[in-house]
Scaffold this active site. Structure first.
Site, short mmCIF file in Angstrom:
data_model
loop_
_atom_site.label_atom_id
_atom_site.label_comp_id
_atom_site.label_asym_id
_atom_site.label_seq_id
_atom_site.Cartn_x
_atom_site.Cartn_y
_atom_site.Cartn_z
CD GLU A 278 49.32 43.54 52.47
OE1 GLU A 278 48.81 42.88 52.77
OE2 GLU A 278 50.66 43.52 52.40
CD GLU A 281 43.82 46.82 52.40
OE1 GLU A 281 44.66 45.87 51.63
OE2 GLU A 281 42.85 46.75 53.09
CB CYS A 298 50.61 37.22 53.53
SG CYS A 298 51.01 38.73 52.72
CB SER A 318 45.82 43.63 54.20
OG SER A 318 45.37 43.70 52.95
CE LYS A 357 50.27 30.85 53.14
NZ LYS A 357 49.37 32.04 53.18
CD GLU A 360 45.50 31.48 53.36
OE1 GLU A 360 46.51 30.75 52.56
OE2 GLU A 360 45.62 32.78 53.44
CD GLU A 365 35.66 32.92 55.66
OE1 GLU A 365 34.83 32.19 55.94
OE2 GLU A 365 37.14 32.91 55.87
#
Ligand code: FES
Length: 578
Positions: A278, A281, A298, A318, A357, A360, A365
């Site tokens: 990151e 980036e 995050c 990001s 999470k 997630e 993806e």
């Protein structure tokens, strides 16, 4: 300051104007029971458990403003009887399978019933709809336990500004849920779990994955690896009676080994890896002037919030996966190769302070070659439950250290657990990478603390400026986004954590007893422990972690390389606003 004088139980007191009778009584050490009241969040005054006598009237003290000359009685026979009857009426429409309820030790209804001396429920009758909604990968709703207190609604709407749930219907048919009675999994819910933390009973809870993990651990063909997020180590001890803010890193590692995990890794390593990716980036975007501000990714609750409400800003997020997803991807590739293990045999379990999470972990993806980066996510509460089931004497365990190659991490990795931590960790690395020399002080105090929106400006050697904003709580994030869209504020870098205080107060952390909440600043105590862990670290910058340097030399080549993009980066989706 304007004050008012009143008498509570014949004790004279003077309090600032605007103080409620409930607060004034608490100041005097008089405990009035409450259920629907949630300080600064819910003032619906719907449960009537906090009744007091004000002259001839019985009135709810949680919303009653103290006035000059008031004579309040909190402990008359009339008050005690009225409270008891109110609690019995609430219990009469409540699923009372308390022994098997997840909130058994921490249920506020159980507590007020006990305190009020309720020994029977004299009222029987029809029960309202007991729908059990498990449509979400993160949150389960057991409507047979809902009190309609509205704390979850206030949290979701007023604090998080998501508005996924609200009151529906009228009278006995009143329910709380998403609009049009949709299952929660089909709503705009971002899975932050703050509704669970607000719920006084077991009506809202995480989707448990404990049995899946026990099953994997018992399977001899599986190689089961666990990783733990930074915020878990400063809260897990609370589940075993230890004081808030106790750091239990070593005991936690030892307990996880006793549970039978083949390797115990630290998500702080994934946090260091995130900073490398990151940070690079960010530097690239600052140099090209494109895709600014860069927004951290995050926090899966925040990412879903952007997907629903700010789809035109998806490119500002990001492209980095979150730390535990990065680490999961490395476990199933770099580590599998190193150990010569078929990645299909590896089960990655993440211990997280967060319910989002869980959702997630299921995002398609976040996978590679058909394998999810992470297989199961357990909250801090769930891992505590497993440790208890296994009969491990947690408090008296001797500390052990994490396994390598993902056991070594920096202090920058650990501060990811609290608001401001990701920004501070990134600035530590970005500054040194540009300057080519060591920072004199690693602490960026401007991004620390519990203010809703924090800002700092860092000038990099060479003159480039990084205007940074840090927000926690989605309500604050919405305010910031509005200022950016109106052009009132301009930044290069924004850190957002969906929960107030950051991951340390995530929806998967230990429940805090209502009486403790009144006295202890939970956010401050847990954050203090996180910063102490950083200070105690020998390495405090992500790029100095020797295992990070090694993984780039042996596998990833360099930050933002082609290989990094395959394993460590992702993309986002536009989602409906409703
Ligand atoms: Fe006062 Fe519910 S706590 S009405």
């Amino acid at each position: 300051m304007d004050t008012v004088k009143l008498k509570i139980d014949n004790i004279e007191t003077e309090v600032p104007k605007g103080t409620t009778v409930l607060q004034a009584a608490r100041e005097l050490g008089i405990r009035i029971p409450t259920l629907c009241h949630l300080q600064d969040i819910n003032h619906s005054s719907s449960c009537r458990v906090c009744l007091v006598e004000a002259g001839p009237r019985l009135i709810a003290s949680c919303t009653l403003a103290a006035e000059d000359g008031m004579q309040i009685k909190t402990n008359t026979e009339r008050v005690r009887k009225a409270r008891k009857t109110t609690i019995e009426l609430i219990l009469s429409d409540h699923n009372r399978e308390c022994t098997s309820c997840l909130r058994s030790r921490t249920c506020e209804l159980q507590d007020v019933a006990y305190q009020a001396g309720v020994r029977e429920v004299r009222y029987a009758g029809e029960k309202s709809n007991g729908w059990f909604d498990i449509s979400s990968p993160s949150i389960a709703r057991d409507m047979s336990k809902c009190l309609l207190c509205g704390r979850c609604v206030a949290m979701c709407s007023n604090v998080q500004t998501v508005g996924a749930i609200g009151f529906m219907n009228r009278g006995f048919d009143t329910m709380i849920g998403p609009a049009l009675d949709k299952p929660i999994g089909e709503s705009v819910c971002v899975n932050c779990g703050q509704c669970i933390m607000a719920c006084p009973v077991g009506a809202l809870q995480e989707r448990e994955h404990i049995q899946d993990v026990w099953k994997a651990l018992a399977d001899p063909h599986k190689y089961v690896v666990v990783q733990t997020a930074p915020a878990v180590r400063v809260a897990l001890g609370e589940e075993f009676g230890m004081p808030m803010g106790t750091r239990v890193t070593g005991k936690m590692v030892a307990a996880l080994r006793r549970l039978g995990f083949d390797k115990v890794f630290d998500t702080d390593f994934g946090a260091d890896l995130t900073i490398m990716e990151e940070g690079t980036e960010l530097l690239h975007r600052v140099e090209t002037g494109k895709g600014l501000p860069l927004m951290t990714s995050c926090c899966p609750g925040w990412v879903k919030f952007v997907e629903h409400f700010y789809p035109d800003m998806l490119d500002n997020l990001s492209s980095c996966k979150s730390p535990h997803e990065m680490e999961g991807a490395m476990i199933k590739s770099y580590f599998a190769e190193m150990m010569d293990i078929d990645p299909e045999r590896i089960v990655v379990v993440s211990i997280m302070p967060c319910t989002a999470k869980k959702y997630e972990g299921e995002r398609t993806e976040l996978s590679n070659e058909g394998m999810q980066d992470v297989d199961y996510v357990l909250t801090t509460r769930e891992i505590a439950q497993m440790i208890k089931e296994a009969g491990i004497d947690f408090a008296n365990m001797r500390g052990e250290t994490f396994d390598n190659p993902f056991g070594e991490s920096s202090g920058a990795g650990v501060i990811f657990g609290t608001t401001g931590g990701v920004a501070e960790a990134a600035l530590r690395t970005v500054f040194e990478l540009v300057a080519g020399h060591e920072l004199e002080t690693v602490e960026y105090n401007a991004v620390r603390g519990m203010e809703g929106i924090k800002e700092t400006v860092v000038e990099l050697p060479g003159g480039k400026i990084i205007r940074t904003a840090v927000v926690h709580g989605l309500g604050n994030a919405r305010k910031l986004m509005s200022m950016i869209q109106k052009g009132i504020r301009k930044y290069e870098f924004i850190e957002v954590m969906a929960c107030e205080g950051g991951c340390i107060c995530g929806g998967g952390q230990p429940m805090v007893d209502a009486k403790v909440r009144e006295k202890v600043n939970v956010k401050a105590e847990r954050a203090r422990a996180i910063y102490a862990e950083d200070e105690a670290a020998t390495i405090r910058k992500s790029h100095k972690n020797p295992y990070i340097q090694k993984i780039y030399q042996e596998f990833l080549d360099k930050p933002n390389s082609h290989k990094s993009h395959i394993y460590l980066h992702t993309h986002y989706l536009v989602r409906s606003r409703y």
